[in-house]
Design a protein around this motif. Structure first.
Motif, mmCIF file in Angstrom:
data_model
loop_
_atom_site.group_PDB
_atom_site.id
_atom_site.type_symbol
_atom_site.label_atom_id
_atom_site.label_comp_id
_atom_site.label_asym_id
_atom_site.label_seq_id
_atom_site.Cartn_x
_atom_site.Cartn_y
_atom_site.Cartn_z
ATOM 1 N N LEU A 26 0.907 -1.151 -0.015
ATOM 2 C CA LEU A 26 0.032 0.005 0.039
ATOM 3 C C LEU A 26 0.847 1.360 0.089
ATOM 4 C CD1 LEU A 26 -2.871 -1.111 2.513
ATOM 5 C CD2 LEU A 26 -2.906 -1.050 -0.023
ATOM 6 N N SER A 27 1.991 1.020 0.755
ATOM 7 C CA SER A 27 2.929 2.323 0.584
ATOM 8 C C SER A 27 3.542 2.694 -0.707
ATOM 9 C CB SER A 27 4.049 2.330 1.826
ATOM 10 O OG SER A 27 4.825 1.139 1.571
ATOM 11 N N SER A 28 3.256 1.701 -1.863
ATOM 12 C CA SER A 28 3.888 2.033 -2.903
ATOM 13 C C SER A 28 2.989 2.618 -3.990
ATOM 14 C CB SER A 28 4.293 0.730 -3.545
ATOM 15 O OG SER A 28 3.595 -0.173 -4.110
ATOM 16 N N GLU A 29 1.620 2.738 -3.348
ATOM 17 C CA GLU A 29 0.556 3.065 -4.215
ATOM 18 C C GLU A 29 0.585 4.557 -4.502
ATOM 19 O OE1 GLU A 29 -1.997 2.912 -6.243
ATOM 20 O OE2 GLU A 29 -2.637 0.944 -6.284
ATOM 21 N N ASN A 30 -0.249 4.797 -5.557
ATOM 22 C CA ASN A 30 -0.733 6.366 -5.900
ATOM 23 C C ASN A 30 -1.129 7.016 -4.752
ATOM 24 O OD1 ASN A 30 -3.190 8.199 -6.335
ATOM 25 N ND2 ASN A 30 -2.226 8.638 -8.200
ATOM 26 N N TRP A 78 8.144 -0.318 4.210
ATOM 27 C CA TRP A 78 7.066 0.607 4.279
ATOM 28 C C TRP A 78 7.841 1.871 4.078
ATOM 29 C CZ3 TRP A 78 2.527 -0.220 5.015
ATOM 30 C CH2 TRP A 78 1.273 0.665 5.537
ATOM 31 N N PHE A 79 7.596 2.035 2.589
ATOM 32 C CA PHE A 79 8.243 3.571 1.896
ATOM 33 C C PHE A 79 7.824 4.677 2.371
ATOM 34 C CE2 PHE A 79 7.980 0.060 -1.342
ATOM 35 C CZ PHE A 79 9.462 -0.128 -1.564
ATOM 36 N N ASP A 80 6.803 4.898 3.503
ATOM 37 C CA ASP A 80 6.457 6.154 3.890
ATOM 38 C C ASP A 80 7.078 6.648 4.949
ATOM 39 O OD1 ASP A 80 4.552 6.385 1.861
ATOM 40 O OD2 ASP A 80 2.823 6.053 3.245
#
Length: 655
Positions: free
Chosen positions: A288-292, A348-350
């Motif tokens: 989800l952290s890789s989404e638009n 967790w890219f965020d």
């Protein structure tokens, strides 16, 4: 009375920071060091980022356009630029200066720059998040996943505590270290009031750098929101987030007294996580952290409404994210892919940063870019590398503590409904497609580096940038918009400015080398390189001093939009759009702690060029999508470097 004094003494001893104990009298169990000069001593008196004169900005803008346009196109762009300078541009500039004068606590670029990042709706992965990779520990037996993870966590926590206590050595650029980087100078400058301290440093040719971004390194995350994301920081949280095989774990790394958990206990908890044989979740939340960002914002609301508030709060407020990958690194290419994007399951890219440590102890950072720039991240990496290798908290002989990790470590459980499961599945498909389209290619040029170039009195950075221009001309027979990032951390709340390496000088030099080398003598070619070097050095100096043109024009554009003014014709010019479509986007970071870095292309038909000019070699890590051939571009860079070095050595070059 004596009993009371004894009690007070005991209290003082108990309250005394544990930095007095540890691996040296200045170092510590709790702190990296204790600076004589408080960390933020210079912050108050830092000079403000200047708003350049409008005529200088227009002149610099037109200079950058010259190599990209033919005569007719340039005449049109020149006319629009001068009309803008005399008309609406002048009004906007005056308003920007007035606004800047009313906000002396910050810089004119801060607000627009945060907005630029936080309003962007593209996924952060590949589009914004860069990576940097640590060198291996010089002692090979310490390059073990459990040992290195424990040591790096402890060193990272020491950094955090040192910074928060105000003991971290201020970040200063020393032009004359013999004068300014001395104990005597530090003992004097600490007594100079913070409102004047910068001037004291300036007197001895030292330039303190802005450290306002540092607090976002820890307990921070980027929260997805519709239209504009938010940065969130919760400094009271004491736990670490650990990702392994797509599973989320948290445990406290700071105890109730504010001290770092014993290294042997951290080691025990990590060992427990590494021995957990739980399979990867059927629907890994990390995707989800890789989404638009808008898609992710809606899915996050669904997550919160579905009873996941406490679990998400643990993720968002964690000190940082440690990603433990279950495989060793095969080569530099595999390393780059692992650190830049991984499989999407175990990131967790965020988070402000993910510290990624693979099975063989290879370590790197993937960091979210909106909160800060390379200056803060590289300082953090330098300190963590130095501390974890020179004063490791545990050794290969250390035994984990006998503690009940099953009680200390909490595995986060997320409740997913059908809509969330469908959202994760879709995010995975998009992530896989993006990664599939990305190519990474690397070269190392071992025929010379910084030492030789300085000996020849040419700028190493200018030579690297010239090689990129030559390479693109050789491969595609054209000169295109090129961007090089330059820090403006010498100013209060400075971020970055753009250097525009494609110039009339690099174009002329590239054409001579690529199209007709035999028509020019070696001396003539040397002179062309020298001209490029001088001009590039001037551009670099101007950018570092806040005298580029990109941020100024960007600020004026943002101001027009915020006031509802119709966008001036100047910004509607095709040439303006073309200049800001950065086909060659470049960045360099040099540090003894780092072996590699990289980022994705900023446009679909572009190259992301991460490079390092070392003492005796040059490294390039290039990213691209299918519209460009990264491997061929690298071959052209290699040929260009070969030609430049041969000419500087006085040799003739072949076509």
């Amino acid at each position: 009375m004596a009993a009371r004094q004894l009690l007070l003494r005991r209290r003082a001893a108990a309250a005394a920071p544990r930095w007095r104990r540890g691996y040296s009298s200045a170092g510590a169990a709790e702190y990296l060091h204790r600076s004589i000069v408080p960390t933020m001593h210079y912050q108050k008196s830092l000079p403000r980022l200047p708003v350049p004169k409008l005529e200088d900005t227009i002149r610099r803008y037109l200079n950058a356009q010259k190599p990209l346009l033919n005569d007719d196109q340039f005449r049109k762009t020149e006319e629009l630029a001068h009309r803008f300078e005399k008309g609406i541009g002048r009004e906007l500039h005056e308003q920007l200066v007035a606004q800047d004068n009313q906000n002396k606590h910050t810089s004119y670029i801060t607000g627009p720059w945060f907005d630029m990042y936080l309003k962007a709706r593209e996924p952060v992965v590949l589009n914004f998040n860069p990576f940097t990779c640590f060198n291996p520990d010089p002692k090979s037996e310490y390059n073990d996943q459990l040992i290195r993870a424990t040591n790096m966590i402890v060193s990272a926590l020491r950094f955090m505590k040192t910074f928060r206590a105000g003991y971290l050595e201020p970040e200063v650029f020393h032009l004359n270290p013999k004068k300014s980087d001395t104990e005597i100078f530090k003992k004097i400058i600490r007594f100079v009031p913070p409102s004047l301290s910068w001037f004291g440093a300036y007197m001895v040719n030292a330039y303190p750098l802005d450290m306002s971004q540092y607090f976002r390194l820890f307990n921070s995350t980027r929260l997805p929101k519709l239209n504009r994301d938010e940065l969130y920081t919760e400094e009271k949280a004491k736990h670490l987030l650990v990702l392994r095989n797509g599973n989320f774990y948290v445990f406290d790394v700071i105890d109730r007294d504010g001290n770092i958990l014993k290294p042997s206990e951290i080691q025990a908890h990590l060992k427990y996580i590494l021995s957990d044989n739980s399979p990867a979740p059927a629907f890994p939340l990390g995707y989800l952290s890789s989404e638009n960002r808008d898609t992710w914002a809606l899915l996050r609301k669904n997550l919160l409404d579905n009873g996941n508030e406490a679990a998400l709060q643990k993720v968002d407020s964690a000190v940082f994210c440690l990603s433990l990958d279950d495989f060793p690194i095969k080569d530099f290419l595999h390393l780059s892919h692992t650190m830049l994007h991984g499989d999407g399951v175990n990131r967790w890219f965020d988070k402000s940063f993910n510290l990624i440590i693979t099975k063989d102890g290879t370590a790197g950072l993937n960091f979210e870019h909106s909160w800060g720039d390379g200056v803060a991240v590289v300082r953090f990496q330098n300190e963590v590398f130095k501390d974890s290798t020179k004063a490791p908290a545990i050794s290969p002989q250390s035994q984990p503590a006998s503690v009940d990790s099953s009680r200390a470590v909490q595995k986060l459980d997320f409740k997913l409904n059908d809509a969330l499961k469908a959202g994760i599945t879709k995010a995975k498909q998009k992530f896989d497609a993006s990664v599939e389209a990305l190519s990474l290619n690397l070269i190392q040029f071992h025929e010379g580096g910084k030492d030789f170039l300085k000996q020849k009195k040419v700028s190493p950075d200018a030579v690297a940038q010239l090689a990129f221009q030559m390479a693109f001309l050789r491969q595609y027979n054209q000169t295109v918009a090129t961007y090089e990032s330059c820090s403006t951390a010498a100013f209060k709340h400075g971020r970055t400015e753009a250097i525009r390496p494609a110039s009339i000088h690099t174009k002329k030099c590239s054409e001579a080398f690529v199209r007709e080398p035999s028509k020019h003598s070696t001396e003539e070619l040397q002179k062309l390189i020298d001209e490029c070097s001088k001009y590039h050095s001037r551009l670099t100096k101007e950018a570092a001093m806040g005298q580029g043109f990109d941020r100024h024009l960007f600020g004026l554009r943002c101001l027009a939009l915020s006031k509802g003014i119709a966008l001036p014709d100047f910004y509607e010019d095709q040439a303006y759009a073309q200049l800001n479509h950065n086909i060659i986007s470049t960045s360099t970071l040099a540090s003894p702690a780092l072996q590699l870095g990289g980022f994705g292309p900023v446009v679909s038909d572009g190259f992301g060029v991460a490079y390092q000019v070392h003492d005796d070699w040059i490294g390039c890590n290039i990213s691209s999508y299918p519209t460009r051939n990264g491997k061929e571009f690298l071959q052209c860079i290699y040929k260009s470097l070969e030609d430049i070095f041969n000419v500087l050595k006085g040799k003739k070059i072949s076509s």
